[in-house]
Design an enzyme around this catalytic site. Structure first.
Site, PDB file in Angstrom:
ATOM      1  N   CYS A   1     -16.285 -27.803 -41.944  1.00 20.57           N
ATOM      2  CA  CYS A   1     -16.949 -26.562 -41.568  1.00 20.57           C
ATOM      3  C   CYS A   1     -18.017 -26.195 -42.590  1.00 20.57           C
ATOM      4  O   CYS A   1     -17.827 -26.363 -43.796  1.00 20.57           O
ATOM      5  CB  CYS A   1     -15.908 -25.446 -41.457  1.00 20.57           C
ATOM      6  SG  CYS A   1     -16.619 -23.853 -40.988  1.00 20.57           S
TER       7      CYS A   1
ATOM      8  N   HIS B   1     -16.694 -16.919 -37.772  1.00 20.71           N
ATOM      9  CA  HIS B   1     -17.494 -18.107 -37.491  1.00 20.71           C
ATOM     10  C   HIS B   1     -16.803 -18.976 -36.441  1.00 20.71           C
ATOM     11  O   HIS B   1     -15.623 -18.792 -36.123  1.00 20.71           O
ATOM     12  CB  HIS B   1     -17.689 -18.929 -38.758  1.00 20.71           C
ATOM     13  CG  HIS B   1     -16.421 -19.588 -39.241  1.00 20.71           C
ATOM     14  ND1 HIS B   1     -15.377 -18.888 -39.788  1.00 20.71           N
ATOM     15  CD2 HIS B   1     -16.046 -20.910 -39.223  1.00 20.71           C
ATOM     16  CE1 HIS B   1     -14.407 -19.728 -40.124  1.00 20.71           C
ATOM     17  NE2 HIS B   1     -14.773 -20.955 -39.785  1.00 20.71           N
TER      18      HIS B   1
END
Length: 560
Positions: free
Chosen positions: A292, A315
């Site tokens: 990520c 996110h």
């Protein structure tokens, strides 16, 4: 990348620079008839240096040695600062702040009583001859005083051992401290005495230890501007302001940053640059350990791995809420980093190149002396060849100035230090002005170097005379260009910015000044003990105004 292999580690760079210490110090070259403003303080002369200042304060304020030392230690051995405090705030304030208590006599309980006395610390009865009264009037048993002194000395408070009475600010008599501690533990008493001596160096802004490794044991005292470069008798040359190697025309903060910059180009930091990114909050390096692009620092700050910008925590795998950084920004940042690296390489290569040239040119000294010996054996009319040696030392000095001018230019015209102090137009204009002078100096230095490498031992007398004129002319020219560069830096570059921390050592045409040994004219210990003390109650004549106080004080100051 192979092209970066030449970047050395911090230790190698430091060794390279330190190996050049002393190349400009030669008695044959610079002999000064004036009194040196820098003096070397050795173990032998340390007492003499301290006694000199103690005598001045004892005479000016009519106080005993212990009180003079207490006042000087409190004011960090700065007599001017001590005088200013006396003139502006008076004798009572001066003594009170420093912990000096002045009494007519020390009225100990033992002087008027023959019966046992109860010590208020240990609550024990002790005979009158086993108690001590300090100047402040507090009286305790010798055992309690001794333990108090030993604890304070072991805690590193030797220079200002306070009375152990509650809320008493008075500093204890150093003679009593030495006597009582010496009876129980002579080694601690010796350490206490040494601490008092070395306070003259540790707390004095005009005195610093020589930073030589291994340590030579000397200290240097500078009576003039603290922004100067000095040479110890051991041969170590250093900047008095920061105790690093001599680095003018770089300022101390610039040189400190440059040394760290050179160290940062080691392999480990190259790896960190490639594999980590700085946290936008605490600037600590963060390594990504997952797929990520939202990473989090140990300080708790989340940020985007692609652009390094601070973000929130919400996110998905493909985006971060409220945050967008396109490929263009990331690429632009990478390009900026590449530009910064190549800019550093430009200045580093020239800095390193001139330092390497300087090391090679130091080998010229032996060959030049050999050539001079050969020419002197010939029956030429001119027997004076000092111009060759003088030209060589001028080359050393100017080459060093030229080398250190590149780290100066790196920070002067970059954005790290003065990015907000100049517009882009003014920065470019000043950069061009400085580089013109730098290139002119570089051209003359290279010409002087080539002249000194000539095989003049094979020349005719006429050709030697011609070479002599060229060497002298270029030596004078190089000296003038170095001075001009320093004036440009002080007046046109750093001066208008008004940054107090960016000061440079002034240019010295004769090179780095070699400190002279502090003279010892008499047995300082005997001199100090034989000083006539007229009584602690004696004071300066009364003055009703600050100006009258200053006039009285200055009169005694000058007469001393």
């Amino acid at each position: 990348m192979e092209e970066f292999d030449y970047l050395s580690s911090g230790e190698e760079e430091e060794e390279d620079c330190e190996s050049l210490d002393g190349i400009e110090s030669d008695d044959q070259r610079w002999t000064s008839t004036s009194l040196s403003s820098t003096q070397v303080i050795t173990d032998v002369s340390l007492l003499a240096a301290q006694v000199e200042d103690l005598h001045r304060v004892m005479d000016l304020l009519t106080v005993r040695e212990q009180h003079a030392r207490t006042l000087l230690i409190y004011h960090r051995w700065d007599i001017d600062r001590l005088i200013a405090a006396f003139v502006e705030k008076g004798r009572e304030w001066l003594f009170s702040e420093a912990g000096v208590t002045m009494v007519e006599s020390r009225n100990s309980a033992s002087s008027w009583s023959s019966s046992p006395i109860i010590c208020e610390i240990c609550i024990e009865e002790v005979p009158p001859n086993s108690v001590t009264t300090m100047d402040c009037g507090h009286c305790f048993c010798n055992d309690c005083w001794t333990e108090h002194f030993i604890v304070k000395i072991n805690d590193g408070q030797s220079k200002r051992v306070r009375c152990m009475a509650h809320k008493c600010n008075a500093i204890c008599d150093e003679d009593i401290v030495r006597k009582l501690v010496g009876e129980k533990n002579p080694s601690i008493a010796d350490r206490f005495k040494r601490f008092l001596l070395e306070s003259y160096i540790e707390d004095n802004k005009k005195v610093k230890w020589c930073p030589s490794v291994p340590h030579c044991g000397n200290a240097i005292r500078v009576d003039g501007d603290a922004y100067c470069e000095v040479e110890c008798t051991c041969g170590k040359q250093f900047c008095f302001s920061c105790s690093l190697e001599a680095h003018s025309p770089c300022s101390c903060p610039m040189w400190d940053l440059w040394v760290k910059k050179c160290q940062d180009e080691s392999e480990s930091v190259n790896w960190m640059t490639a594999n980590t990114k700085p946290c936008p909050k605490c600037n600590k390096p963060v390594e990504k350990n997952g797929g990520c692009n939202l990473v989090s620092c140990i300080c708790g700050q989340p940020f985007c791995w692609l652009c390094g910008g601070a973000t929130g925590r919400d996110h998905t795998w493909s985006s971060i809420a409220g945050h967008s950084c396109g490929r263009y920004n990331a690429a632009d940042k990478a390009k900026r980093a590449e530009t910064d690296l190549y800019r550093y390489m430009h200045y580093y290569n020239r800095f390193k190149g001139h330092m390497d040239s300087l090391k090679l040119e130091t080998k010229l000294k032996a060959s030049i002396q050999e050539k001079v010996s050969i020419v002197e054996s010939k029956n030429f009319g001119n027997k004076d060849y000092s111009w060759v040696i003088n030209g060589l030392y001028r080359l050393f000095r100017s080459r060093r100035v030229l080398s250190y001018s590149y780290p100066f230019a790196f920070y002067m015209f970059g954005e790290d230090l003065f990015g907000d102090d100049m517009t882009e137009k003014i920065r470019e204009m000043k950069k061009n002005l400085f580089e013109d002078q730098q290139q002119q100096l570089e051209s003359h230095v290279e010409k002087l170097s080539s002249l000194l490498e000539e095989k003049f031992d094979e020349f005719t007398e006429e050709k030697i005379r011609e070479l002599r004129m060229h060497v002298i002319n270029f030596s004078v020219s190089v000296d003038g260009l170095c001075l001009k560069m320093y004036e440009c830096i002080e007046n046109d570059l750093l001066g208008p910015l008004q940054h107090a921390i960016h000061n440079i050592a002034p240019y010295n045409s004769k090179g780095i000044e070699k400190a002279s040994e502090l003279p010892i004219f008499q047995d300082t210990s005997a001199s100090l003990k034989s000083t006539k003390i007229t009584g602690a109650n004696n004071t300066l004549p009364q003055a009703s105004t600050t100006n009258e106080k200053r006039n009285i004080f200055n009169l005694r100051y000058r007469s001393n």
